[in-house]
Scaffold this motif. Structure first.
Motif, PDB file in Angstrom:
ATOM      1  N   THR A   5      60.896  38.962  -0.057  1.00  0.00           N
ATOM      2  CA  THR A   5      60.039  40.065   0.242  1.00  0.00           C
ATOM      3  C   THR A   5      58.643  39.428   0.435  1.00  0.00           C
ATOM      4  OG1 THR A   5      61.344  41.393  -1.333  1.00  0.00           O
ATOM      5  CG2 THR A   5      59.468  42.346  -0.694  1.00  0.00           C
ATOM      6  N   PHE A   6      58.009  38.450  -0.351  1.00  0.00           N
ATOM      7  CA  PHE A   6      56.791  38.018   0.109  1.00  0.00           C
ATOM      8  C   PHE A   6      56.627  37.479   1.482  1.00  0.00           C
ATOM      9  CE2 PHE A   6      53.900  34.306  -0.473  1.00  0.00           C
ATOM     10  CZ  PHE A   6      52.679  35.148  -0.661  1.00  0.00           C
ATOM     11  N   SER A   7      57.758  36.466   1.710  1.00  0.00           N
ATOM     12  CA  SER A   7      57.770  35.983   3.001  1.00  0.00           C
ATOM     13  C   SER A   7      57.899  36.715   4.312  1.00  0.00           C
ATOM     14  CB  SER A   7      58.519  34.427   3.128  1.00  0.00           C
ATOM     15  OG  SER A   7      59.753  35.067   3.213  1.00  0.00           O
ATOM     16  N   SER A   8      58.559  37.821   4.109  1.00  0.00           N
ATOM     17  CA  SER A   8      58.918  38.911   5.141  1.00  0.00           C
ATOM     18  C   SER A   8      57.323  39.680   5.283  1.00  0.00           C
ATOM     19  CB  SER A   8      59.958  39.594   4.792  1.00  0.00           C
ATOM     20  OG  SER A   8      59.637  41.022   5.050  1.00  0.00           O
ATOM     21  N   ASP A   9      56.843  39.793   4.314  1.00  0.00           N
ATOM     22  CA  ASP A   9      55.304  40.605   4.290  1.00  0.00           C
ATOM     23  C   ASP A   9      54.308  39.619   5.047  1.00  0.00           C
ATOM     24  OD1 ASP A   9      56.355  42.761   3.219  1.00  0.00           O
ATOM     25  OD2 ASP A   9      55.135  42.723   1.170  1.00  0.00           O
ATOM     26  N   MET A  10      54.294  38.275   4.588  1.00  0.00           N
ATOM     27  CA  MET A  10      53.459  37.291   5.083  1.00  0.00           C
ATOM     28  C   MET A  10      53.771  37.218   6.774  1.00  0.00           C
ATOM     29  SD  MET A  10      51.396  36.232   3.017  1.00  0.00           S
ATOM     30  CE  MET A  10      50.904  34.538   3.667  1.00  0.00           C
ATOM     31  N   LYS A  11      54.771  37.391   7.080  1.00  0.00           N
ATOM     32  CA  LYS A  11      55.427  37.301   8.513  1.00  0.00           C
ATOM     33  C   LYS A  11      55.109  38.612   9.405  1.00  0.00           C
ATOM     34  CE  LYS A  11      58.524  36.258  11.916  1.00  0.00           C
ATOM     35  NZ  LYS A  11      57.714  36.867  13.115  1.00  0.00           N
ATOM     36  N   LYS A  12      54.888  39.534   8.738  1.00  0.00           N
ATOM     37  CA  LYS A  12      54.638  40.996   9.378  1.00  0.00           C
ATOM     38  C   LYS A  12      53.130  41.090   9.483  1.00  0.00           C
ATOM     39  CE  LYS A  12      58.217  44.019   7.733  1.00  0.00           C
ATOM     40  NZ  LYS A  12      58.637  44.674   6.826  1.00  0.00           N
ATOM     41  N   GLN A  13      52.522  40.418   8.314  1.00  0.00           N
ATOM     42  CA  GLN A  13      50.661  40.266   8.454  1.00  0.00           C
ATOM     43  C   GLN A  13      50.420  39.401   9.625  1.00  0.00           C
ATOM     44  OE1 GLN A  13      48.292  42.277   7.791  1.00  0.00           O
ATOM     45  NE2 GLN A  13      48.770  42.232   5.419  1.00  0.00           N
ATOM     46  N   LEU A  14      51.037  38.284   9.742  1.00  0.00           N
ATOM     47  CA  LEU A  14      50.773  37.118  10.692  1.00  0.00           C
ATOM     48  C   LEU A  14      51.171  37.617  12.077  1.00  0.00           C
ATOM     49  CD1 LEU A  14      49.825  34.363  10.980  1.00  0.00           C
ATOM     50  CD2 LEU A  14      52.332  33.765  11.157  1.00  0.00           C
ATOM     51  N   ASP A  15      52.066  38.235  12.227  1.00  0.00           N
ATOM     52  CA  ASP A  15      52.706  38.956  13.738  1.00  0.00           C
ATOM     53  C   ASP A  15      51.471  39.932  13.961  1.00  0.00           C
ATOM     54  OD1 ASP A  15      54.621  37.582  13.907  1.00  0.00           O
ATOM     55  OD2 ASP A  15      56.301  39.170  13.265  1.00  0.00           O
ATOM     56  N   PHE A  16      50.915  40.919  12.812  1.00  0.00           N
ATOM     57  CA  PHE A  16      49.826  41.883  13.160  1.00  0.00           C
ATOM     58  C   PHE A  16      48.603  41.240  13.596  1.00  0.00           C
ATOM     59  CE2 PHE A  16      46.706  45.126  12.504  1.00  0.00           C
ATOM     60  CZ  PHE A  16      47.040  46.116  12.909  1.00  0.00           C
ATOM     61  N   LEU A  17      48.198  39.884  12.935  1.00  0.00           N
ATOM     62  CA  LEU A  17      47.141  39.242  13.194  1.00  0.00           C
ATOM     63  C   LEU A  17      47.355  38.642  14.631  1.00  0.00           C
ATOM     64  CD1 LEU A  17      44.429  37.745  12.144  1.00  0.00           C
ATOM     65  CD2 LEU A  17      45.889  35.762  11.465  1.00  0.00           C
ATOM     66  N   ILE A  18      48.613  38.276  14.979  1.00  0.00           N
ATOM     67  CA  ILE A  18      48.244  37.511  16.310  1.00  0.00           C
ATOM     68  C   ILE A  18      47.872  38.871  17.477  1.00  0.00           C
ATOM     69  CG2 ILE A  18      49.864  36.904  18.146  1.00  0.00           C
ATOM     70  CD1 ILE A  18      51.287  35.208  15.618  1.00  0.00           C
TER      71      ILE A  18
END
Ligand SMILES: C[S@@+](CC[C@H](N)C(=O)[O-])C[C@H]1O[C@@H](n2cnc3c(N)ncnc32)[C@H](O)[C@@H]1O
Length: 193
Positions: A5-18
């Motif tokens: 869950t943590f890494s999936s949230d991090m991925k979503k956050q990173l995709d949004f940042l991009i």
């Protein structure tokens, strides 16, 4: 489970940042709304009554997911997102109550007409209105406030206070600070009387 869950949230956050870095004028933020902010944005929406909620600037669906968890099985969420990459994630939410559109809010009339919807209960907006033309925002909100049924509400997330602007349009505007969000945010809530 926790790590997934943590890494999936991090991925979503990173995709949004991009997407935020690439299109800051359109996306208007570098981080998605955190859980406390999402809950505050949907706090006027009831969990025991069928409602129609229109969500503007849904991004990858971070607020949408909170909405879908809260509303009844016969409620509807109409979510509009302009950025195609974010829309693809929004549209991957598998829930028949969600109607997601890769479109601009300027086409809201047509979207509602095609769905056969004349009135809505709640308007939840994360559109970066602060960096948009004031006259456009004012005309847009003056038009769509008439679509919201009495006792419904409008909520808007901002990273600066603009209470007076909304008070002039809706006749009332309450400011809720959400200091725990990164960055700290403000939710404006206007009731429809
Ligand atoms: C601040 S982000 C909020 C994203 C997400 N709802 C959240 O709370 O994290 C604003 C979103 O509005 C979208 N947006 C900006 N202008 C728009 C427009 N005219 N029509 C539809 N969406 C728009 C952006 O692409 C972006 O995803």
């Amino acid at each position: 489970m926790f790590i997934h869950t943590f890494s999936s949230d991090m991925k979503k956050q990173l995709d949004f940042l991009i997407q935020g870095v690439k299109n800051i004028k359109e996306v208007g933020a570098l981080t998605r709304s955190g859980p406390i902010l999402c809950k505050k944005m949907i706090s006027p929406v009831p969990s025991d009554k069928d409602v129609i909620v229109v969500e503007l600037g849904a991004g990858d669906g971070v607020i949408t997911r909170h909405l879908l968890k809260k509303i009844t099985p016969n409620s509807k969420v109409i979510s509009i997102e302009l950025n195609e990459k974010l829309y693809i994630k929004l549209n991957s939410i598998d829930d028949q109550r969600l109607h997601a559109f890769n479109d601009t809010i300027e086409n809201l009339d047509k979207i509602l007409l095609d769905l056969g919807i004349e009135k809505i209960d709640y308007l939840v907006s994360a559109i970066p209105f602060l960096i948009m033309d004031n006259d456009f925002v004012s005309a847009f909100l003056n038009k769509y406030k008439t679509y919201i049924k009495p006792n419904g509400a409008f909520t808007q997330v901002h990273y600066a206070i603009k209470r007076k602007f909304y008070e002039e349009i809706f006749g009332n505007a309450k400011v809720h600070f959400v200091p725990a969000n990164v960055p700290p945010a403000v939710v404006i809530e206007s009731k429809i009387v």
